[in-house]
Design a protein around this motif. Structure first.
Motif, mmCIF file in Angstrom:
data_model
loop_
_atom_site.group_PDB
_atom_site.id
_atom_site.type_symbol
_atom_site.label_atom_id
_atom_site.label_comp_id
_atom_site.label_asym_id
_atom_site.label_seq_id
_atom_site.Cartn_x
_atom_site.Cartn_y
_atom_site.Cartn_z
ATOM 1 N N HIS A 131 15.062 10.418 0.759
ATOM 2 C CA HIS A 131 16.089 9.638 1.453
ATOM 3 C C HIS A 131 16.676 10.421 2.621
ATOM 4 N N ALA A 135 15.961 9.153 6.310
ATOM 5 C CA ALA A 135 17.135 8.539 6.946
ATOM 6 C C ALA A 135 17.899 9.513 7.827
ATOM 7 N N ARG A 139 15.212 9.602 10.966
ATOM 8 C CA ARG A 139 15.837 8.373 11.473
ATOM 9 C C ARG A 139 14.840 7.211 11.446
ATOM 10 N N MET A 166 13.523 0.638 3.233
ATOM 11 C CA MET A 166 14.143 0.776 4.552
ATOM 12 C C MET A 166 13.445 -0.050 5.628
#
Length: 324
Positions: A131, A135, A139, A166
């Motif tokens: 994660h 993220a 990005r 995502m």
């Protein structure tokens, strides 16, 4: 007063770890003591057994980086939101393969009622790594194409699942039909065998990689790097294949590719709030049923060394959890 616990300890880097009875002191003022209910095994445990991990503790020490359990005692400086009997997960870096453990109070994260100890343990390093890498560092954006190597392994499988959640198009790279089937069950859109000599061309035929999540290294990294699109990002997660990849700075420059090193555990030293926020999000997703950790093996503490063998032989798919 100290009391006696059972723990899997490393006392000599030239000898295998052993289950032993050792004394555990009361928690210090900045610790809490938990009754361990589950502990996850990781590739880092294998390196610690040999003394080659970057954060190997001094001998002797108890293995087990990530765990979950009930708080049974608190140091005087423990945060006020923690209390006896509270169910928590914690990445302590050591000590989890034991009946009880003293852990840093600031790292304890309360668990949602719907989350089991086993799942909470399995979510920490593997999902936390993926994660934050996807993220926070890469990005990753919805609609981008994500390539995951070692896609059926402990962290690779979570990258597949989280990447899909995502909004990415996920290409899973793993060795053999059975492991690729596991990656498909986690949401992979495309499957490529890691031994395929045309790996680079097959990734490019699917549109190339916008983000590469590489936990294997070596020639797999090199093939995926060559298939990365201009302005792409390549995440260095680990080198489970044993060989360090050969970087080509001139190619990075010409194609505007970013190669990003990522080590999840280091964030506890310089940005712990980022880890807490990430894990809280992961636990919430799991409690809502949006993600489910794949636990391939559950073993008792007495068989912890068998669990380590599953990792070293690469026969485990997903997480190996020791239950207490």
């Amino acid at each position: 007063m100290p009391h006696i616990i059972s723990a899997v300890q490393v006392t000599d880097f030239s000898k295998p770890p052993q289950l032993a009875h050792v004394a555990l002191d009361p928690p210090t003022q900045d610790q809490v003591q938990i009754c361990v209910r589950a502990c996850g095994l990781n590739f880092a445990d294998l390196l610690m057994c040999k003394g080659t991990y970057q954060d190997t503790p001094k001998l002797p020490f108890t293995l087990g980086l990530e765990m979950a359990g009930d708080i049974v005692a608190l140091g005087k400086n423990a945060p006020r939101h923690l209390s006896k009997g509270m169910r928590v997960a914690v990445f302590a870096g050591q000590g989890g393969l034991a009946t009880k453990a003293n852990v840093p109070a600031q790292r304890c994260i309360p668990l949602p009622d719907a989350l089991t100890f086993e799942n909470a343990t399995a979510l920490q390093i593997a999902y936390g790594t993926s994660h934050m890498a996807l993220a926070h560092k890469a990005r990753l954006q919805s609609g981008e194409r994500l390539v995951v190597t070692g896609a059926a392994g402990g962290v690779g499988l979570t990258a597949v699942e989280l990447g899909k959640l995502m909004g990415a198009e996920v290409i899973a790279v793993a060795r053999g039909a059975s492991k690729l089937a596991v990656a498909r069950s986690a949401g992979a859109d495309h499957l490529i065998d890691a031994d395929d000599p045309d790996l680079r061309d097959k990734i490019k035929a699917l549109g190339g990689a916008d983000v590469v999540y590489d936990a294997v290294g070596g020639t797999l990294f090199e093939a995926c790097f060559r298939a990365t699109n201009p302005d792409g990002r390549v995440l260095l997660i680990g080198f489970a294949g044993g060989d360090l990849p050969k970087l080509k700075p001139n190619h990075m420059l010409v194609k505007n590719i970013s190669v990003i090193g990522f080590y999840w555990g280091a964030y506890f030293n310089f940005a712990p709030d980022v880890v807490t926020q990430s894990l809280t999000q992961i636990f919430d997703w799991a409690a809502q049923g949006k993600i489910t950790p794949h636990i391939s093996n559950r073993l008792p503490l007495e068989q912890a060394t068998d669990g380590l063998s599953l990792l070293s032989n690469r026969t485990a798919t997903g997480k190996v959890i020791i239950t207490l």
